[in-house]
Motif scaffolding. Structure first.
Motif, mmCIF file in Angstrom:
data_model
loop_
_atom_site.group_PDB
_atom_site.id
_atom_site.type_symbol
_atom_site.label_atom_id
_atom_site.label_comp_id
_atom_site.label_asym_id
_atom_site.label_seq_id
_atom_site.Cartn_x
_atom_site.Cartn_y
_atom_site.Cartn_z
ATOM 1 N N UNK A 7 -13.196 3.397 40.994
ATOM 2 C CA UNK A 7 -12.798 4.687 39.713
ATOM 3 C C UNK A 7 -11.103 4.911 39.586
ATOM 4 N N UNK A 8 -10.464 4.532 40.761
ATOM 5 C CA UNK A 8 -9.341 4.658 40.788
ATOM 6 C C UNK A 8 -8.569 3.933 39.801
ATOM 7 N N UNK A 9 -8.729 2.715 39.987
ATOM 8 C CA UNK A 9 -8.228 1.752 39.330
ATOM 9 C C UNK A 9 -8.575 1.736 38.014
ATOM 10 N N UNK A 10 -9.852 1.959 37.542
ATOM 11 C CA UNK A 10 -10.159 2.035 36.318
ATOM 12 C C UNK A 10 -9.379 3.219 35.432
ATOM 13 N N UNK A 66 -2.615 2.663 29.503
ATOM 14 C CA UNK A 66 -2.901 2.247 28.114
ATOM 15 C C UNK A 66 -2.551 3.514 27.374
ATOM 16 N N UNK A 67 -2.655 4.649 27.776
ATOM 17 C CA UNK A 67 -2.481 5.858 27.002
ATOM 18 C C UNK A 67 -1.047 6.160 26.745
ATOM 19 N N UNK A 68 -0.182 5.849 28.017
ATOM 20 C CA UNK A 68 1.130 6.302 27.705
ATOM 21 C C UNK A 68 2.050 5.179 27.313
ATOM 22 N N UNK A 69 1.626 3.864 27.350
ATOM 23 C CA UNK A 69 2.267 2.877 26.836
ATOM 24 C C UNK A 69 1.554 1.935 25.843
ATOM 25 N N UNK A 70 1.156 2.186 24.889
ATOM 26 C CA UNK A 70 0.171 1.511 23.823
ATOM 27 C C UNK A 70 0.905 0.586 23.206
ATOM 28 N N UNK A 84 -12.491 15.851 16.468
ATOM 29 C CA UNK A 84 -11.694 16.640 17.202
ATOM 30 C C UNK A 84 -10.055 16.138 16.969
ATOM 31 N N UNK A 85 -9.980 15.225 16.290
ATOM 32 C CA UNK A 85 -8.747 14.522 15.848
ATOM 33 C C UNK A 85 -7.790 14.285 16.996
ATOM 34 N N UNK A 86 -8.363 13.435 17.951
ATOM 35 C CA UNK A 86 -7.419 13.220 18.886
ATOM 36 C C UNK A 86 -6.878 11.823 18.710
ATOM 37 N N UNK A 87 -5.696 11.524 19.288
ATOM 38 C CA UNK A 87 -5.105 10.287 18.892
ATOM 39 C C UNK A 87 -5.935 9.108 19.985
ATOM 40 N N UNK A 88 -5.642 7.951 19.563
ATOM 41 C CA UNK A 88 -6.090 6.955 20.401
ATOM 42 C C UNK A 88 -5.688 7.139 21.870
ATOM 43 N N UNK A 89 -4.420 7.268 22.171
ATOM 44 C CA UNK A 89 -3.725 7.654 23.397
ATOM 45 C C UNK A 89 -4.570 8.694 24.124
ATOM 46 N N UNK A 90 -4.695 9.874 23.478
ATOM 47 C CA UNK A 90 -5.489 11.174 24.100
ATOM 48 C C UNK A 90 -6.732 10.742 24.591
ATOM 49 N N UNK A 91 -7.526 9.733 23.722
ATOM 50 C CA UNK A 91 -8.899 9.483 24.052
ATOM 51 C C UNK A 91 -8.730 8.526 25.236
ATOM 52 N N UNK A 92 -7.891 7.712 25.439
ATOM 53 C CA UNK A 92 -7.950 6.858 26.918
ATOM 54 C C UNK A 92 -7.244 7.607 27.705
ATOM 55 N N UNK A 146 -7.838 10.939 28.421
ATOM 56 C CA UNK A 146 -8.997 11.755 29.069
ATOM 57 C C UNK A 146 -9.888 10.801 29.785
ATOM 58 N N UNK A 147 -10.194 9.781 29.364
ATOM 59 C CA UNK A 147 -11.245 9.003 29.989
ATOM 60 C C UNK A 147 -10.444 8.439 31.514
ATOM 61 N N UNK A 148 -9.065 8.304 31.545
ATOM 62 C CA UNK A 148 -8.528 7.819 32.769
ATOM 63 C C UNK A 148 -8.503 8.926 33.667
ATOM 64 N N UNK A 149 -8.232 10.086 33.357
ATOM 65 C CA UNK A 149 -8.011 11.400 34.185
ATOM 66 C C UNK A 149 -9.313 11.755 34.747
ATOM 67 N N UNK A 150 -10.434 11.137 33.868
ATOM 68 C CA UNK A 150 -11.764 11.722 34.187
ATOM 69 C C UNK A 150 -12.106 10.847 35.438
ATOM 70 N N UNK A 151 -11.697 9.597 35.402
ATOM 71 C CA UNK A 151 -12.057 8.555 36.293
ATOM 72 C C UNK A 151 -11.263 8.688 37.669
ATOM 73 N N UNK A 152 -10.052 9.283 37.541
ATOM 74 C CA UNK A 152 -9.328 9.512 38.812
ATOM 75 C C UNK A 152 -10.104 10.733 39.351
ATOM 76 N N UNK A 153 -10.399 11.772 38.655
ATOM 77 C CA UNK A 153 -11.312 12.921 39.260
ATOM 78 C C UNK A 153 -12.355 12.394 40.136
#
Length: 411
Positions: free
Chosen positions: A296-299, A306-310, A375-383, A385-392
């Motif tokens: 989960x951490x690496x994912x 990807x979110x910060x450097x697209x 919700x009008x999130x950007x591509x980076x926002x979506x990734x 959210x997914x990344x932070x969820x996996x870290x949690x």
């Protein structure tokens, strides 16, 4: 008696034949081919059917609709595989897979393509459950762990081949990508010749003069199973962001052609394949929970990159990093599930795993569209959210590991 001894000898010879393992592993790659093959072609397919109402959603369903019917069909296939047998179901569903998947080459209607994908999903449900159940039936714990790791590795490297091949064929014509599915039919002789129907545990015990296994030994660890299914569901929802949405970003914002899109997406399966094969060696040193923490951490880390450097370079690095987690996650799930459940219910338990896996893939389309369009999130926002969820989730496993160590120290 002599006939029974001869049958056991023949079965043992098949188990020792490396071709048996290769057939099982190649069959397993078909489950990845179901979605990965067409991913690079999806932007072009959207342009072909651009005048179709709701084309943005429908074209993504080409990738994810099979997942819904895999999820719906898995419980039924799980019952069939335990009651009717493994080999028959695998043979029938492999034939269905080849024709249902390949039929898209001849179809010029988006609706008809979607119907063909329904039958493909039903076929994949049978293939995935029977192939994994046969591995669990044929081999004992140490060998089983190794082969289940190889299975995940083959699926990952198969994904590389299918993504790159699909991308190459899509540059010629989008319909050519469907031809890859017919390759499943070449596996039928191997299934018929090198695989055998495993003897039921009850019959095997009776033949050895042992008692039937008691009901208490067959208790179902429901809490454990539901937890595993939930983890699979969540990870697959986020994983399929990279399959259904990333191709549009790469083709649109970064102007990559389908061939390059396939190569970029394949970077995740490269690391996934390597670490799936390394799973057995890693598992011998650390616990199941530790592997879940790492996966989960690496994912999550990969998706945050990807979110910060697209950019193309960092997307490749991010996918490669996420692939490490994915490569360890899948065999860890299958090994732990087969270890904790009795063989008489193994098909049904693995069918639940299959259902969670592909239900997550199907739901991914709607959740990504919720993020991007409603919700009008950007591509980076979506990734992100997914990344932070996996870290949690990774931190939750880390907390459980620390708690167990402290408890052992006190004891």
């Amino acid at each position: 008696m002599r006939s029974l001894e001869l049958q056991h000898k023949t079965q043992q010879q098949k188990l020792e034949n490396p071709i048996t393992i290769i057939v099982l592993l190649l069959v397993s790659t078909l489950t990845v081919m179901a979605g990965a093959t067409l991913s690079p072609a999806i932007p072009e397919i959207e342009q072909v059917f651009i005048n179709t109402p709701n084309v943005e959603v429908l074209v993504r369903l080409i990738i994810t609709l099979p997942a819904l019917f895999i999820a719906l069909g898995a419980p039924i296939m799980g019952v069939i595989v335990d009651k009717w047998g493994r080999k028959k179901l695998l043979t029938i569903t492999t034939v269905l897979y080849g024709f249902a998947g390949g039929s898209g080459f001849f179809l010029n209607s988006l609706n008809l393509i979607l119907i063909s994908r329904i039958f493909l999903g039903i076929a994949v449900a049978g293939i995935m459950i029977t192939s994994t159940t046969l591995i669990a039936d044929y081999y004992q714990e140490s060998q089983r762990n190794k082969i289940l790791g190889y299975q995940a590795g083959f699926m990952a490297f198969g994904g590389i081949l299918f993504l790159i091949t699909g991308g190459f064929l899509a540059t010629i014509n989008w319909q050519f990508t469907f031809l890859i599915y017919f390759s499943a039919l070449f596996l039928i002789p191997g299934i018929l010749i090198y695989l055998y129907e495993p003897e039921s545990v009850e019959k095997r015990n009776i033949s050895k003069g042992q008692k039937n296994i008691s009901g208490s030994d067959r208790s179902v660890p429901y809490k454990f199973i539901i937890t595993i299914y939930s983890l699979v569901l969540v990870l697959q929802i986020f994983f399929f962001f990279s399959i259904t949405e990333l191709p549009f970003f790469l083709a649109g914002s970064l102007s990559l052609n389908p061939n390059l899109v396939g190569i970029v997406l394949a970077s995740m399966t490269v690391s996934g394949g390597v670490f799936s094969i390394l799973y057995k060696s890693i598992k011998e040193k650390i616990s199941f929970k530790s592997i879940f923490f790492i996966s989960h951490f690496f994912f999550g880390l990969g998706y945050i990159l990807i979110a910060f450097f697209p950019s193309v370079e960092f997307i490749v690095i991010g996918l490669f990093t996420a692939g490490i987690g994915l490569g360890l996650f899948v065999p860890n799930v299958t090994v732990w599930l087969t270890l904790k459940t009795h063989s008489s219910i193994r098909g049904r338990v693995l069918s639940g795993f299959t259902m969670s896996l592909f239900l997550g893939q199907f739901l991914s389309t709607f959740i990504s569209q919720l993020f991007l369009n409603i919700l009008s999130f950007s591509f980076s926002d979506m990734f992100l959210i997914a990344g932070i969820s996996m870290i949690i989730i990774a931190l939750v496993f880390l907390g459980l590991i620390i708690k167990e160590k402290n408890f052992k120290t006190i004891s």
